[in-house]
Design a protein around this motif. Sequence first.
Motif, short mmCIF file in Angstrom:
data_model
loop_
_atom_site.label_atom_id
_atom_site.label_comp_id
_atom_site.label_asym_id
_atom_site.label_seq_id
_atom_site.Cartn_x
_atom_site.Cartn_y
_atom_site.Cartn_z
N GLU A 183 -4.29 0.89 6.89
CA GLU A 183 -4.67 2.03 7.63
C GLU A 183 -4.78 3.05 6.58
OE1 GLU A 183 -2.46 1.54 11.72
OE2 GLU A 183 -1.17 2.33 10.02
N SER A 184 -4.19 2.74 5.35
CA SER A 184 -4.28 4.16 4.13
C SER A 184 -4.50 3.47 3.02
CB SER A 184 -3.02 4.95 4.54
OG SER A 184 -2.07 4.37 3.72
N SER A 185 -5.25 4.09 2.03
CA SER A 185 -5.32 3.47 0.84
C SER A 185 -4.51 4.16 -0.09
CB SER A 185 -6.82 3.93 0.17
OG SER A 185 -7.06 5.43 0.40
N GLY A 186 -3.90 3.47 -0.98
CA GLY A 186 -3.06 3.82 -1.84
C GLY A 186 -1.52 3.90 -1.26
N SER A 187 -1.31 3.51 -0.11
CA SER A 187 -0.04 3.43 0.50
C SER A 187 1.19 2.80 -0.13
CB SER A 187 -0.07 2.67 1.92
OG SER A 187 1.08 2.53 2.69
N THR A 188 2.31 3.26 -0.06
CA THR A 188 3.46 2.72 -0.67
C THR A 188 3.81 1.29 0.00
OG1 THR A 188 4.87 3.86 0.41
CG2 THR A 188 4.45 4.67 -1.77
N ASP A 189 3.23 1.06 1.12
CA ASP A 189 3.45 -0.10 1.88
C ASP A 189 2.52 -1.42 1.39
OD1 ASP A 189 5.21 1.19 3.51
OD2 ASP A 189 3.68 1.78 5.09
N ALA A 190 1.96 -1.21 0.27
CA ALA A 190 1.05 -2.13 -0.26
C ALA A 190 2.04 -3.56 -0.50
CB ALA A 190 0.39 -1.80 -1.62
N PRO A 191 1.62 -4.69 -0.47
CA PRO A 191 2.02 -6.10 -0.59
C PRO A 191 2.63 -6.17 -2.00
CG PRO A 191 -0.11 -6.22 -0.19
CD PRO A 191 0.14 -5.05 0.09
N ALA A 192 3.86 -6.79 -2.07
CA ALA A 192 4.42 -7.05 -3.28
C ALA A 192 3.72 -8.11 -4.33
CB ALA A 192 5.78 -7.52 -3.11
N SER A 193 3.07 -8.98 -3.71
CA SER A 193 2.14 -9.95 -4.30
C SER A 193 1.11 -10.34 -3.69
CB SER A 193 2.95 -11.18 -4.82
OG SER A 193 3.13 -12.14 -3.84
N LEU A 194 -0.10 -10.91 -4.10
CA LEU A 194 -1.09 -11.36 -3.70
C LEU A 194 -0.91 -12.59 -2.57
CD1 LEU A 194 -4.09 -10.36 -3.58
CD2 LEU A 194 -4.45 -12.33 -5.38
N ASP A 195 0.21 -13.05 -2.91
CA ASP A 195 0.74 -14.26 -1.92
C ASP A 195 0.85 -13.57 -0.43
OD1 ASP A 195 0.60 -16.26 -3.77
OD2 ASP A 195 2.58 -16.01 -4.38
N ASP A 196 1.31 -12.43 -0.32
CA ASP A 196 1.59 -11.77 0.92
C ASP A 196 0.47 -11.29 1.53
OD1 ASP A 196 4.18 -12.47 0.41
OD2 ASP A 196 4.62 -10.49 -0.69
N VAL A 197 -0.79 -11.12 0.92
CA VAL A 197 -1.96 -10.28 1.27
C VAL A 197 -2.69 -11.28 2.24
CG1 VAL A 197 -4.17 -9.35 0.70
CG2 VAL A 197 -2.06 -9.08 -0.52
N GLU A 198 -3.47 -10.76 3.68
CA GLU A 198 -3.88 -11.61 4.55
C GLU A 198 -5.51 -10.64 4.23
OE1 GLU A 198 -4.09 -14.22 6.55
OE2 GLU A 198 -2.23 -14.72 5.56
N PRO A 199 -6.46 -11.48 3.96
CA PRO A 199 -7.54 -10.86 3.66
C PRO A 199 -8.24 -10.13 4.86
CG PRO A 199 -8.00 -13.20 4.17
CD PRO A 199 -6.62 -12.97 4.07
N CYS A 200 -8.18 -10.21 6.05
CA CYS A 200 -8.55 -9.41 7.08
C CYS A 200 -7.72 -8.24 7.49
CB CYS A 200 -8.51 -10.14 8.66
SG CYS A 200 -9.61 -11.75 8.57
N ASP A 201 -6.71 -8.09 6.42
CA ASP A 201 -5.99 -6.92 6.52
C ASP A 201 -6.63 -6.00 5.49
OD1 ASP A 201 -4.28 -7.78 8.55
OD2 ASP A 201 -2.47 -8.50 7.29
N LEU A 202 -7.37 -6.43 4.58
CA LEU A 202 -7.68 -5.42 3.50
C LEU A 202 -9.11 -4.59 4.04
CD1 LEU A 202 -7.89 -7.99 0.61
CD2 LEU A 202 -6.22 -6.39 1.07
#
Length: 168
Positions: A33-52
């Motif tokens: 929902e926001s770019s630059g948010s402090t809620d960014a995932p800790a590692s790429l392992d936690d990233v879901e591509p459709c959430d980007l």
Amino acid sequence: MAVALSTVAACGGPVTGEAQPATDATTTTSAAESSGSTDAPASLDDVEPCDLLTREEAEQAFGPLREAPERDDLGTARSCTYSPQRRSLGIDVRTDAGLADVQPSGEVTDLMIGGRAAKQVIAAGGTCIVAIEVTRASRVDVAFTGETKDDPCALAGQVAELVEPRLP
């Protein structure tokens, strides 16, 4: 499209710093929902591509989608495909291949996306891929293909600029 999306990889250095907890519920937003948010995932392992990239952001950039974004696995990449009219946009999360692993299938240009090293590849058939470095061994690829009067790399770059702040 799957072949085009699986041809490029990007990686980058780790992000340093400390996340700060939100002080109240009104200041907490998701990375999608926001770019630059402090809620960014800790590692790429936690990233879901459709959430980007949200469906709304994809539709603002490319017009109405034919269907909802589709999550899939393409080889070792976790992928999300968006389907604007007569076009395709894919975002691939690659935790096992960095920028050095980008397989040039056409003209390759080095760039910076939001302070991160990146590579742009113009592949056969007009597909443009922007690979964004996350670590030396990981990257996120944004691939755009299809009929357009606009520069496909400008469109892929526009999406890459939206995606980059949401990366760890």
